[in-house]
Design a protein around this motif. Structure first.
Motif, short mmCIF file in Angstrom:
data_model
loop_
_atom_site.label_atom_id
_atom_site.label_comp_id
_atom_site.label_asym_id
_atom_site.label_seq_id
_atom_site.Cartn_x
_atom_site.Cartn_y
_atom_site.Cartn_z
N THR A 165 -9.73 44.61 2.23
CA THR A 165 -9.65 43.52 3.20
C THR A 165 -10.80 42.53 3.13
O THR A 165 -10.87 41.61 3.95
CB THR A 165 -9.61 44.10 4.63
OG1 THR A 165 -10.79 44.88 4.86
CG2 THR A 165 -8.37 44.98 4.82
N LYS A 166 -11.68 42.67 2.15
CA LYS A 166 -12.86 41.80 2.07
C LYS A 166 -12.68 40.74 0.99
O LYS A 166 -11.72 40.79 0.23
CB LYS A 166 -14.10 42.64 1.82
CG LYS A 166 -14.33 43.69 2.91
CD LYS A 166 -15.42 44.65 2.56
CE LYS A 166 -15.54 45.75 3.61
NZ LYS A 166 -16.54 46.77 3.25
N ASP A 204 -4.97 47.48 0.44
CA ASP A 204 -5.82 47.92 1.56
C ASP A 204 -7.25 47.43 1.47
O ASP A 204 -8.10 47.82 2.28
CB ASP A 204 -5.84 49.46 1.67
CG ASP A 204 -4.46 50.04 1.94
OD1 ASP A 204 -3.71 49.42 2.73
OD2 ASP A 204 -4.12 51.08 1.37
#
Length: 213
Positions: free
Chosen positions: A191-192, A189
């Motif tokens: 996302t960067k 989870d």
């Protein structure tokens, strides 16, 4: 509902076993909290004045409940605030010793840029266990932002992975850390870019994933 796990590093204790045991104990505690929500009182998470801005709500809520992370004195969590290397060291130290005061005054390290720093004891503690490393010339650079790659490495070593055997040091350390972190679910989870500085929100997610992974 807390477990206190302490160790005296002066007696030749196997640090990998200790780190793994501490991480496992916290994972069990966190699992129990997930299954048995605290009843009655308003949670610390619900008191955050900016809770609607928090993306990783489950992670922040549970780590706040465990006392691993906390908000500001004014009642905000500040989810987008960037995390420093010193702050990450403190959070990991709290994972290893939940609700315990870390006192390393009797066993300092060779780091020369943390004397008088607010997180000195946490940095010394993590440095002695090999969880964190300096940036050359015996400097830790405590107030620099920590990246997701660096945070993942700290968490993996805290969980018991040998940084030498797993090649978490040297020129290609990021590749090896990323490979293990992905397999262990630390980046779930997230996302960067792993090379970018992480926010308080993201730090909570990575720690949470490391505990339940």
């Amino acid at each position: 509902m807390m477990v206190s796990i302490q160790v005296d590093t002066s007696y030749g204790v196997n640090m990998n076993v200790y780190r793994w045991t501490a991480g496992l104990a916290l994972a069990v505690i966190l699992t129990c909290l997930l299954l048995v929500p605290r009843a009655g009182a308003v949670s610390d998470f619900d008191r955050f004045r900016d809770k609607t801005e928090i993306v990783n709500r489950e992670a922040v809520s549970k780590l706040t409940e465990l006392g691993i992370i906390s908000g500001t004195e004014s009642g905000y969590f500040n989810p987008t605030g960037l995390v420093t290397r010193a702050e990450m060291a403190k959070m990991i130290a709290m994972v290893m010793n939940p609700n315990q005061v870390i006192n390393s005054s009797s066993k300092q390290t060779e780091l020369i840029d943390i004397e008088g720093h607010w997180a000195a004891e946490y940095i010394h503690y993590c440095y002695r266990l090999g969880i964190i490393a300096g940036r050359g010339n015996n400097r830790f650079d405590p107030d620099a932002n920590v990246t997701a790659d660096e945070a993942a490495k700290m968490l993996l070593v805290a969980a018991g992975y040998d940084p030498i055997r797993k090649k978490f040091t040297g020129q290609d350390w990021v590749i090896h850390v990323s490979d293990v972190a992905v397999r262990m679910g630390i980046y779930n989870d997230f996302t960067k870019a792993a090379s970018d500085p992480i926010s308080r929100d993201d730090a909570a997610l990575l720690i949470y994933n490391a505990l339940i992974g």
